[in-house]
Scaffold this motif. Structure first.
Motif, PDB file in Angstrom:
ATOM      1  N   LEU A 131       0.841  -1.190   0.000  1.00 42.97           N
ATOM      2  CA  LEU A 131       0.000   0.000   0.000  1.00 42.97           C
ATOM      3  C   LEU A 131       0.878   1.242   0.000  1.00 42.97           C
ATOM      4  N   ALA A 132       0.593   2.198  -0.905  1.00 44.34           N
ATOM      5  CA  ALA A 132       1.347   3.445  -1.001  1.00 44.34           C
ATOM      6  C   ALA A 132       0.430   4.613  -0.661  1.00 44.34           C
ATOM      7  N   LEU A 133       0.926   5.510   0.207  1.00 44.93           N
ATOM      8  CA  LEU A 133       0.144   6.671   0.626  1.00 44.93           C
ATOM      9  C   LEU A 133       0.988   7.933   0.507  1.00 44.93           C
ATOM     10  N   ASN A 134       0.386   8.980  -0.043  1.00 39.86           N
ATOM     11  CA  ASN A 134       1.040  10.273  -0.191  1.00 39.86           C
ATOM     12  C   ASN A 134       0.083  11.347   0.330  1.00 39.86           C
ATOM     13  N   PHE A 135       0.548  12.206   1.237  1.00 41.24           N
ATOM     14  CA  PHE A 135      -0.333  13.088   1.996  1.00 41.24           C
ATOM     15  C   PHE A 135      -0.243  14.542   1.502  1.00 41.24           C
ATOM     16  N   TYR A 136      -1.432  15.167   1.363  1.00 48.13           N
ATOM     17  CA  TYR A 136      -1.516  16.562   0.924  1.00 48.13           C
ATOM     18  C   TYR A 136      -2.523  17.321   1.792  1.00 48.13           C
ATOM     19  N   VAL A 153      -5.371  12.157   0.845  1.00 50.29           N
ATOM     20  CA  VAL A 153      -4.373  11.094   0.930  1.00 50.29           C
ATOM     21  C   VAL A 153      -4.463  10.279  -0.350  1.00 50.29           C
ATOM     22  N   LEU A 154      -3.450  10.412  -1.187  1.00 50.98           N
ATOM     23  CA  LEU A 154      -3.409   9.595  -2.398  1.00 50.98           C
ATOM     24  C   LEU A 154      -3.047   8.173  -1.991  1.00 50.98           C
ATOM     25  N   THR A 155      -3.982   7.266  -2.163  1.00 47.24           N
ATOM     26  CA  THR A 155      -3.815   5.887  -1.705  1.00 47.24           C
ATOM     27  C   THR A 155      -3.929   4.944  -2.885  1.00 47.24           C
ATOM     28  N   THR A 156      -2.977   4.053  -3.000  1.00 43.90           N
ATOM     29  CA  THR A 156      -3.000   3.078  -4.078  1.00 43.90           C
ATOM     30  C   THR A 156      -2.127   1.890  -3.682  1.00 43.90           C
ATOM     31  N   TRP A 178       6.290   1.053  -9.067  1.00 45.21           N
ATOM     32  CA  TRP A 178       5.143   1.573  -9.817  1.00 45.21           C
ATOM     33  C   TRP A 178       3.992   1.761  -8.849  1.00 45.21           C
ATOM     34  N   SER A 179       3.534   3.010  -8.693  1.00 39.47           N
ATOM     35  CA  SER A 179       2.456   3.356  -7.757  1.00 39.47           C
ATOM     36  C   SER A 179       1.452   4.247  -8.486  1.00 39.47           C
ATOM     37  N   PRO A 180       0.384   3.698  -9.025  1.00 39.56           N
ATOM     38  CA  PRO A 180      -0.592   4.505  -9.781  1.00 39.56           C
ATOM     39  C   PRO A 180      -1.483   5.330  -8.844  1.00 39.56           C
ATOM     40  N   TYR A 181      -0.975   6.489  -8.411  1.00 43.12           N
ATOM     41  CA  TYR A 181      -1.648   7.289  -7.393  1.00 43.12           C
ATOM     42  C   TYR A 181      -3.050   7.735  -7.800  1.00 43.12           C
ATOM     43  N   ASN A 182      -3.272   8.003  -9.081  1.00 44.23           N
ATOM     44  CA  ASN A 182      -4.586   8.523  -9.484  1.00 44.23           C
ATOM     45  C   ASN A 182      -5.563   7.419  -9.873  1.00 44.23           C
ATOM     46  N   VAL A 188      -7.626  13.955  -7.954  1.00 44.14           N
ATOM     47  CA  VAL A 188      -6.307  14.452  -8.335  1.00 44.14           C
ATOM     48  C   VAL A 188      -6.221  14.612  -9.848  1.00 44.14           C
ATOM     49  N   GLU A 189      -5.324  15.457 -10.281  1.00 43.78           N
ATOM     50  CA  GLU A 189      -5.150  15.711 -11.708  1.00 43.78           C
ATOM     51  C   GLU A 189      -4.800  14.433 -12.457  1.00 43.78           C
ATOM     52  N   LYS A 190      -5.218  14.360 -13.714  1.00 41.96           N
ATOM     53  CA  LYS A 190      -4.916  13.196 -14.533  1.00 41.96           C
ATOM     54  C   LYS A 190      -3.409  13.143 -14.824  1.00 41.96           C
ATOM     55  N   ASP A 191      -2.925  11.928 -15.055  1.00 44.26           N
ATOM     56  CA  ASP A 191      -1.501  11.722 -15.367  1.00 44.26           C
ATOM     57  C   ASP A 191      -0.608  12.284 -14.261  1.00 44.26           C
ATOM     58  N   PHE A 192      -0.980  12.017 -13.015  1.00 41.55           N
ATOM     59  CA  PHE A 192      -0.197  12.490 -11.881  1.00 41.55           C
ATOM     60  C   PHE A 192       1.212  11.901 -11.898  1.00 41.55           C
TER      61      PHE A 192
END
Length: 205
Positions: A131-136, A153-156, A178-182, A188-192
């Motif tokens: 699990l990958a998480l990125n916080f904003y 929280v971008l979670t993927t 490889w972490s497909p955040y979107n 979130v914006e496309k093609d993050f």
């Protein structure tokens, strides 16, 4: 999301403390991996932040012969992150990075001896998933109603492949991730972006 995070922590902890203690030298191997290095975003993710420090902690269990499975995490502190676009109601606004991202998961390791005389020198091939998480954080000037999120929280999931070269208790490693955040967040914006490299040193005990 908090419940999922706690469940993963509990699973990792259970595996960490459920290993069989064996004193025979043939069963001895390094169980604790402490890692330090850098994350380099590549592809479309390369403009989201710069080369950033990364740290990790992993616990290893033996499966069969030279096959192992690790449980743990890596976190990194994005350096000079940009403010990506998120959807807010009928508008698009820029959110600020919390300067924290974490990957929690498991990885399979295949150890290949590089010397017939000693087991101190070997190569590892690693395949990971987790699990990958990125916080904003949302801009402070936005006014949120009750129940609306002031953070994102971008979670993927993530998939990784990597190698380590170990000599005694020290190693060098490089991993592709490889972490497909979107993929699971339509705000979130496309093609993050989704690709990164992680490299650095390892201490094992």
């Amino acid at each position: 999301m908090n419940k999922l995070f706690l469940i993963l922590i509990c699973i990792i902890s259970q595996f960490a403390f459920s290993q069989n203690d064996k004193s025979s030298p043939i069963n001895e191997y390094e169980r604790i991996y402490v890692e330090a290095g850098f994350v380099q975003p590549i592809g479309k993710l390369s403009n989201k932040f710069e080369l950033s420090p990364s740290f990790g902690f992993w616990f290893r269990n033996k499966m069969d012969r030279e096959d192992y499975i690790d449980f743990g995490f890596n976190f990194f502190i994005p350096k000079n992150p940009i403010e990506p676009n998120f959807k807010y109601r009928d508008s698009v606004v820029q959110y600020k990075s919390s300067h924290f991202a974490i990957n929690i998961g498991t990885r399979f390791a295949k150890v290949i001896p590089l010397s017939q005389r000693t087991t101190n020198f070997n190569l590892e091939w690693n395949s990971g998933i987790g699990l990958a998480l990125n916080f904003y954080n949302a801009p402070k000037e936005l006014e949120f109603d009750d129940g609306e999120h002031t953070k994102e929280v971008l979670t993927t999931f993530y998939l990784s492949q990597g190698i380590k070269v170990n000599y005694k208790n020290v190693g060098l490693q490089c991993h592709y991730q490889w972490s497909p955040y979107n993929l699971f967040n339509d705000q979130v914006e496309k093609d993050f972006g989704s690709q990164s490299l992680m490299f650095g040193i390892v201490y094992r005990q």
